[in-house]
Design an enzyme around this catalytic site. Structure first.
Site, mmCIF file in Angstrom:
data_model
loop_
_atom_site.group_PDB
_atom_site.id
_atom_site.type_symbol
_atom_site.label_atom_id
_atom_site.label_comp_id
_atom_site.label_asym_id
_atom_site.label_seq_id
_atom_site.Cartn_x
_atom_site.Cartn_y
_atom_site.Cartn_z
ATOM 1 N N HIS A 4 0.846 -1.208 0.000
ATOM 2 C CA HIS A 4 0.000 0.000 0.000
ATOM 3 C C HIS A 4 0.880 1.256 0.000
ATOM 4 O O HIS A 4 0.604 2.225 -0.695
ATOM 5 C CB HIS A 4 -0.873 0.051 1.262
ATOM 6 C CG HIS A 4 -1.865 -1.070 1.386
ATOM 7 N ND1 HIS A 4 -1.745 -2.042 2.346
ATOM 8 C CD2 HIS A 4 -2.984 -1.351 0.691
ATOM 9 C CE1 HIS A 4 -2.765 -2.887 2.244
ATOM 10 N NE2 HIS A 4 -3.533 -2.499 1.247
ATOM 11 N N GLY A 22 -2.299 -1.497 -7.297
ATOM 12 C CA GLY A 22 -1.175 -2.429 -7.300
ATOM 13 C C GLY A 22 -1.345 -3.517 -8.348
ATOM 14 O O GLY A 22 -2.461 -3.992 -8.592
HETATM 15 P P1 AMP Z 1 -6.432 -3.675 -0.583
HETATM 16 O O1 AMP Z 1 -6.272 -2.924 0.687
HETATM 17 O O2 AMP Z 1 -6.032 -5.120 -0.488
HETATM 18 O O3 AMP Z 1 -7.775 -3.466 -1.223
HETATM 19 O O4 AMP Z 1 -5.380 -3.057 -1.607
HETATM 20 C C1 AMP Z 1 -5.367 -1.686 -1.884
HETATM 21 C C2 AMP Z 1 -4.413 -1.433 -3.015
HETATM 22 O O5 AMP Z 1 -3.095 -1.862 -2.641
HETATM 23 C C3 AMP Z 1 -4.768 -2.198 -4.294
HETATM 24 O O6 AMP Z 1 -4.555 -1.365 -5.416
HETATM 25 C C4 AMP Z 1 -3.803 -3.350 -4.266
HETATM 26 O O7 AMP Z 1 -3.502 -3.856 -5.563
HETATM 27 C C5 AMP Z 1 -2.586 -2.706 -3.649
HETATM 28 N N1 AMP Z 1 -1.700 -3.726 -3.085
HETATM 29 C C6 AMP Z 1 -2.024 -4.690 -2.202
HETATM 30 N N2 AMP Z 1 -0.965 -5.493 -1.951
HETATM 31 C C7 AMP Z 1 0.058 -5.035 -2.716
HETATM 32 C C8 AMP Z 1 1.428 -5.432 -2.919
HETATM 33 N N3 AMP Z 1 1.944 -6.472 -2.293
HETATM 34 N N4 AMP Z 1 2.171 -4.713 -3.777
HETATM 35 C C9 AMP Z 1 1.654 -3.645 -4.429
HETATM 36 N N5 AMP Z 1 0.372 -3.207 -4.281
HETATM 37 C C10 AMP Z 1 -0.411 -3.898 -3.440
#
Ligand code: AMP
Length: 281
Positions: free
Chosen positions: A37, A147
């Site tokens: 994030h 991400g």
């Molecule tokens: P989430 O909180 O899981 O909904 O993720 C929020 C954002 O963070 C989304 O755009 C995800 O793709 C990104 N994200 C989550 N994990 C990772 C990671 N390991 N590397 C890069 N971006 C990430």
């Protein structure tokens, strides 16, 4: 950093910034923040004048038997992390405000939402695209950051803004991984020690497939078979799907040629994890 819960206040904050000619960068998240994030937040800081991060565990994107209740929530920790980044606003919308009693609308991105994760999570991307459309309308960003770890989501969001003429540039960032290759995920916090160790098999299988393709393997079925066998050697891991697919259409490929997406989802214990790698054949 301003913390905003009220939808109208968030919109007013953004409109004020826009009136001053500021470019707003937006990072939507479900919280329990980690370096993945934070890489998006860092990119938003580099490319925008004003950075808004949202934390909202969106009930609409969880199926009835999924982990909405147990999804990790660490708001105080998240706030401290974001304070270090000196973002401008943390948006914390409330579910009953985003989804009031008579809420009935939905935004759907057809075919792309039915493939890969859409097969075992049929209403998932509908929930994602609906909440993102709402958040985009409230935050009114110029740029939004996603991400590559959630690759299918990224492709669907790009389709969403293009098809609905939303004036938002979607910027993606590479997957951030732990020391042993496991993609960082808020759900990793749900793994016990043994499961955490087993989970590394997912990245190993993806890397193996990538190396095989890069060293000349051209048989899709053989690659998939070897990936399945490797993952099958971990008793705590149950594969949901693996695909070798076209990176734009997400259609399974029959021939190994050009840019390809290798993606998978698997249950490690009861926790569902996803990961992917791109390869150029
Ligand atoms: P989430 O909180 O899981 O909904 O993720 C929020 C954002 O963070 C989304 O755009 C995800 O793709 C990104 N994200 C989550 N994990 C990772 C990671 N390991 N590397 C890069 N971006 C990430």
């Amino acid at each position: 950093m301003r913390t905003i819960k009220d939808l109208k206040e968030m919109r007013a904050f953004s409109e004020r910034a826009k009136n001053h000619g500021k470019k707003i960068g937006f990072v939507p998240t479900m919280g329990s923040l980690h370096e993945g994030h934070l890489s998006l937040v860092a990119a938003a800081k580099r490319k925008s004048d004003i950075v808004v991060v949202s934390i909202f565990v969106n009930p609409m994107q969880f199926g009835p038997n999924e982990d909405f209740k147990h999804y990790p929530r660490h708001l105080r920790h998240d706030i401290n992390l974001l304070k270090n980044f000196e973002i401008d606003a943390l948006f914390l919308p409330e579910a009953n405000k985003l989804y009031p009693d008579k809420f009935a609308a939905a935004v759907e991105v057809g075919e792309l939402s039915k493939k890969m994760c859409g097969k075992s999570r049929p209403a998932h991307f509908r929930g994602v695209t609906t909440v993102l459309t709402k958040l985009f309308n409230i935050v009114v960003p110029d740029l939004a950051f996603f991400g590559e770890k959630d690759y299918q989501q990224l492709i669907i969001v790009r389709r969403l803004v293009q098809d609905l003429n939303l004036p938002i540039e979607i910027i993606s960032q590479p997957t951030v991984r732990d020391f042993d290759g496991l993609a960082l995920s808020s759900r990793n916090k749900l793994l016990n020690v043994k499961e955490r160790r087993s989970a590394t098999i997912l990245h190993k299988a993806l890397s193996m497939a990538k190396t095989e393709i890069e060293t000349g393997e051209r048989d899709v079925n053989k690659i998939l078979f070897r990936m399945r066998s490797l993952i099958g050697s971990e008793p705590t891991v149950r594969l949901d799907y693996i695909v070798i697919a076209h990176p734009e259409t997400l259609e399974d490929v029959k021939a190994i040629k050009g840019k390809l997406l290798i993606a998978l989802a698997a249950y490690v214990g009861t926790t569902r994890l996803i990961d992917n790698l791109m390869v150029d054949a």
